[in-house]
Design a protein around this motif. Structure first.
Motif, PDB file in Angstrom:
ATOM      1  N   GLU A   1      -2.275 -10.220  -2.474  1.00  0.00           N
ATOM      2  CA  GLU A   1      -3.432  -9.870  -2.585  1.00  0.00           C
ATOM      3  C   GLU A   1      -4.278 -10.048  -3.915  1.00  0.00           C
ATOM      4  O   GLU A   1      -3.679 -10.223  -4.935  1.00  0.00           O
ATOM      5  CB  GLU A   1      -3.610  -8.259  -2.260  1.00  0.00           C
ATOM      6  CG  GLU A   1      -3.105  -7.484  -3.325  1.00  0.00           C
ATOM      7  CD  GLU A   1      -1.665  -7.087  -2.884  1.00  0.00           C
ATOM      8  OE1 GLU A   1      -0.930  -7.782  -2.343  1.00  0.00           O
ATOM      9  OE2 GLU A   1      -0.945  -6.246  -3.611  1.00  0.00           O
TER      10      GLU A   1
ATOM     11  N   HIS B   1      -6.453  -4.922   0.818  1.00  0.00           N
ATOM     12  CA  HIS B   1      -6.143  -4.681  -0.319  1.00  0.00           C
ATOM     13  C   HIS B   1      -7.111  -5.009  -1.483  1.00  0.00           C
ATOM     14  O   HIS B   1      -7.099  -4.566  -2.662  1.00  0.00           O
ATOM     15  CB  HIS B   1      -4.770  -5.556  -0.788  1.00  0.00           C
ATOM     16  CG  HIS B   1      -3.489  -5.047  -0.674  1.00  0.00           C
ATOM     17  ND1 HIS B   1      -3.281  -3.737  -1.223  1.00  0.00           N
ATOM     18  CD2 HIS B   1      -2.484  -5.712  -0.209  1.00  0.00           C
ATOM     19  CE1 HIS B   1      -2.056  -3.600  -0.703  1.00  0.00           C
ATOM     20  NE2 HIS B   1      -1.468  -4.620  -0.312  1.00  0.00           N
TER      21      HIS B   1
ATOM     22  N   TYR C   1       6.108   1.510   2.363  1.00  0.00           N
ATOM     23  CA  TYR C   1       5.317   0.596   3.263  1.00  0.00           C
ATOM     24  C   TYR C   1       5.129   1.279   4.433  1.00  0.00           C
ATOM     25  O   TYR C   1       4.001   1.677   4.855  1.00  0.00           O
ATOM     26  CB  TYR C   1       5.562  -0.776   3.458  1.00  0.00           C
ATOM     27  CG  TYR C   1       5.429  -1.919   2.315  1.00  0.00           C
ATOM     28  CD1 TYR C   1       4.088  -2.667   2.503  1.00  0.00           C
ATOM     29  CD2 TYR C   1       6.280  -2.030   1.123  1.00  0.00           C
ATOM     30  CE1 TYR C   1       3.919  -3.465   1.202  1.00  0.00           C
ATOM     31  CE2 TYR C   1       5.999  -3.090   0.367  1.00  0.00           C
ATOM     32  CZ  TYR C   1       4.517  -3.779   0.226  1.00  0.00           C
ATOM     33  OH  TYR C   1       4.271  -4.955  -0.571  1.00  0.00           O
TER      34      TYR C   1
ATOM     35  N   HIS D   1      -3.814  -6.731   6.308  1.00  0.00           N
ATOM     36  CA  HIS D   1      -3.105  -5.893   5.357  1.00  0.00           C
ATOM     37  C   HIS D   1      -3.631  -6.525   3.934  1.00  0.00           C
ATOM     38  O   HIS D   1      -4.375  -5.976   3.198  1.00  0.00           O
ATOM     39  CB  HIS D   1      -1.876  -6.049   5.284  1.00  0.00           C
ATOM     40  CG  HIS D   1      -1.021  -5.376   4.253  1.00  0.00           C
ATOM     41  ND1 HIS D   1      -0.301  -4.467   4.309  1.00  0.00           N
ATOM     42  CD2 HIS D   1      -0.800  -5.864   3.055  1.00  0.00           C
ATOM     43  CE1 HIS D   1       0.252  -4.228   3.210  1.00  0.00           C
ATOM     44  NE2 HIS D   1       0.277  -5.051   2.508  1.00  0.00           N
ATOM     45  N   GLU D   2      -3.772  -7.861   3.607  1.00  0.00           N
ATOM     46  CA  GLU D   2      -4.071  -8.373   2.695  1.00  0.00           C
ATOM     47  C   GLU D   2      -5.652  -8.388   2.252  1.00  0.00           C
ATOM     48  O   GLU D   2      -6.072  -8.064   1.157  1.00  0.00           O
ATOM     49  CB  GLU D   2      -3.820  -9.846   2.440  1.00  0.00           C
ATOM     50  CG  GLU D   2      -2.325 -10.266   2.663  1.00  0.00           C
ATOM     51  CD  GLU D   2      -1.372  -9.401   1.709  1.00  0.00           C
ATOM     52  OE1 GLU D   2      -1.828  -8.905   0.520  1.00  0.00           O
ATOM     53  OE2 GLU D   2      -0.251  -9.435   1.949  1.00  0.00           O
TER      54      GLU D   2
ATOM     55  N   GLU E   1       0.265   0.316  -1.286  1.00  0.00           N
ATOM     56  CA  GLU E   1       0.990  -0.159   0.007  1.00  0.00           C
ATOM     57  C   GLU E   1       0.981   0.669   1.172  1.00  0.00           C
ATOM     58  O   GLU E   1       0.607   0.146   2.172  1.00  0.00           O
ATOM     59  CB  GLU E   1       2.368  -0.875  -0.490  1.00  0.00           C
ATOM     60  CG  GLU E   1       2.270  -1.881  -1.775  1.00  0.00           C
ATOM     61  CD  GLU E   1       1.694  -3.127  -1.304  1.00  0.00           C
ATOM     62  OE1 GLU E   1       1.209  -3.211  -0.253  1.00  0.00           O
ATOM     63  OE2 GLU E   1       1.800  -4.012  -1.955  1.00  0.00           O
TER      64      GLU E   1
HETATM   65 ZN   LIG Z   1       0.449  -5.061   0.199  1.00  0.00          ZN
END
Ligand SMILES: [Zn+2]
Length: 641
Positions: free
Chosen positions: A292, A325, A426, A321-322, A355
């Protein structure tokens, strides 16, 4: 290493020796002087950094750097602590050929004897700048590390391509970067172009902090898609592929990526960039990545991401997900994780937010955007819940302690994952946030949810991105309390510190229950097919990977009891050559048989026979509706209007 840390080491060493009454003659050599701690003051002048990235066949990046200096002692640092990697990942071993000159005269450098990432030298009187050259010898084979160049594409990370002066915050050092690429290649990066001359591009001046946060993908086969033409800031999907035909994407696939941006805005009610570039590599030649940044992300996934869309639903959480971030991790950052430069150690105590909650929002946004179906999302969650229902390592290692794993292990392969644990913040973190989200929904009778936390915690300062806003554990607790008054400190600490489990309260409160049946879900089957493995974790306690070698063995499971380990090769089962479907049939047949399953296995050059006395049939995880609670999970996964 900061001055304070090293002073503490010296002090502790002396104290121990004094207590033991050891004579001073035996104290050994003193440590070298501390490296100057970074100060928040401008570094005078402009660093020019020129990278020749055209040697993609030999994987060599050639760097020339000009650093303005004053005469006297100088220390140069090579980045060690990787933002987003949360650990000491800098590949100082791959830096080579370092030659430093001033006014055409070569200067000798000396590496610090404690900090291998620091180079000391003396700038002679009259010299006002240094000319550096060195190479970054990126991996030529994947046993050496991640492959970052191929004949078709490259991933340039400034983190690996710069030396910088000690003693200054990274945001106070100004750099003018330029890149020379193979002819006719195109690139994408969050950096903005200043000028172009042939295959060389010079970018606008940025701080070292922004530079390291702005990597580049470049390649021969490229496609760019605008994901938010009328939004508050441009968001682009830049796709690089091994072949031109892999770039073909259907309109509905791209629409799901556009919906990702729209759903993220509905969730966070803000953005923290002036433009955003997804860098997406569809390759099985370049190493996979998910990293990220404020205004971009590095994403590497299956070459057939678009062209075999139906076969790879497991790949589609990566971009959500990224992207999440940019809010959680880059803009809001744990106070102990933020560091003034790339050589001050990071501390990872809040990665279950950074995370863990990003894992949750990535999961949620992949469903809300339509990148995966609700059924796929539920099947995926069932698998996660099953894995963490088989985590004996919780007995000795808390979820909190797993936040240290990036520093302890740096993602090296490990022999007993379920016992050693590995970055469980995570996915166990994801389960914890489902727990919190459903609790807020239950207590507020559906009036509020973790979406309100996301909006309040990550959604402030709309449009701002240059300065991360740091937070502590208490800030997280206060923000949760502002959404729904509760003992959130107690809630979080119980889940972070406990040794029992599994953490499945959120499933129950979400209206679902984890069950096992003899038939894998469609999602599970596709995951096994794409990743070329067979998962018997929930029955025999192992999974089988390439070359029929065990790729995981459950601690305390039946396979471990039979002395099987990762790397053991399955040769035969009950006298027949090993084959996944055959083993599945034999496990089913063993339900009505009293004889154990008999395996011929190979370790190195040694063959042996092992028996597993198992008669409970195949077991695959699913979620089933449990009418004791409203279907809150369905509400969580549904797109926001
Ligand atoms: Zn991550």
């Amino acid at each position: 290493m900061s001055l304070r840390v090293r002073a503490l080491c010296l002090f502790a060493g002396r104290a121990v020796l004094a207590m033991a009454g050891v004579a001073s003659a035996q104290t050994g050599a003193p440590l070298p002087p501390a490296i100057a701690a970074p100060q928040d003051r401008p570094y005078p002048g402009l660093i020019r950094l020129a990278v020749d990235a055209s040697d993609v066949t030999r994987h060599i990046f050639r760097v020339r750097e000009t650093i303005p200096v004053a005469s006297g002692a100088l220390t140069l640092l090579y980045p060690k602590w990787g933002p987003g990697s949360h650990g000491p990942v800098g590949r100082i071993d791959d830096l080579a050929g370092l030659i430093i000159q001033a006014n055409g005269q070569r200067l000798e450098w000396a590496r610090d004897t404690v900090d291998m990432y620091a180079f000391h030298l003396t700038v002679p009187p009259g010299a006002t700048s240094l000319d550096l050259e060195f190479q970054f010898l990126s991996a030529t084979d994947d046993v050496q590390g991640r492959i970052v160049t191929t004949p078709e594409m490259l991933n340039l990370q400034w983190f690996s391509l710069v030396l910088y002066p000690a003693g200054h915050f990274a945001r106070q050092i100004t750099v003018e970067p330029s890149v020379h690429l193979p002819d006719d290649w195109q690139f994408a990066t969050a950096l903005e172009v200043a000028s172009t001359a042939g295959a060389t591009t010079t970018f606008k001046q940025v701080s070292l902090e922004v530079l390291v946060d702005s990597p580049m993908f470049a390649g021969r086969y490229v496609k760019r898609v605008d994901l938010d033409a009328s939004g508050p800031a441009p968001v682009r999907l830049n796709v690089f592929a091994d072949r031109a035909d892999l770039l073909e994407a259907k309109p509905e696939q791209l629409d799901a990526h556009r919906a990702l941006v729209a759903q993220a805005y509905k969730l966070f009610n803000s953005h923290h960039y002036d433009h955003y570039d997804f860098l997406l590599a569809l390759s099985d030649r370049m190493g996979f990545i998910g990293l990220e940044h404020h205004r971009s992300s590095e994403n590497g996934t299956a070459p057939t991401y678009f062209t075999e869309w139906d076969k790879n639903p497991d790949t589609r959480e990566l971009l959500p997900h990224e992207f999440a971030h940019s809010w959680n991790g880059k803009f809001r950052r744990p106070a102990d994780l933020w560091t003034p430069n790339f050589n001050v150690p990071m501390r990872d105590s809040l990665l279950w937010v950074y995370e863990g909650q990003t894992q949750y929002w990535g999961y949620v946004l992949s469903a809300r955007s339509g990148l995966v179906t609700k059924e796929q999302a539920l099947d995926q969650l069932a698998y996660t819940a099953a894995i963490f229902s088989h985590r004996p390592g919780r007995e000795w290692k808390s979820l909190q302690d797993t936040t240290n794993d990036p520093i302890i292990a740096s993602r090296r392969p490990i022999p007993w994952r379920s016992w050693q644990r590995s970055e469980d913040y995570y996915s166990e973190g994801e389960l914890m946030w489902i727990d919190a989200d459903t609790l807020i929904r239950e207590r507020s009778n559906g009036q509020r949810s973790l979406d309100d936390f996301a909006r309040a915690f990550f959604g402030t300062d709309d449009g701002q991105w240059l300065t991360p806003k740091t937070y502590t554990f208490d800030d997280v607790v206060a923000a949760l309390n502002a959404v729904e008054p509760y003992d959130w400190a107690g809630f979080l600490r119980a889940r972070l510190d406990r040794h029992d489990g599994p953490p499945l309260d959120g499933l129950a409160r979400g209206g679902y229950r984890l069950i096992y049946t003899e038939t894998p879900s469609d999602y599970f089957k596709k995951l096994e097919a794409r990743r070329k493995f067979a998962d018997f974790t929930f029955s025999l306690g192992f999974s089988v990977g390439r070359e029929n070698k065990l790729s995981d063995v459950l601690w305390g499971g039946r396979a471990q009891a039979a002395d099987l380990t990762i790397g053991t090769q399955l040769i035969a089962v009950n006298g027949e050559a090993y084959d996944k479907d055959r083993l599945m049939a034999m496990i089913t047949a063993a339900k009505t048989d009293t004889a154990p399953l008999e395996f011929i296995v190979k370790n190195g050059s040694r063959y042996s026979t092992v028996r597993i006395d198992y008669h409970d049939g195949l077991r695959y995880p699913h979620l089933t509706r449990d009418g004791n609670a409203p279907a809150r999970l369905d509400e969580i996964l549904a797109p926001r209007q």
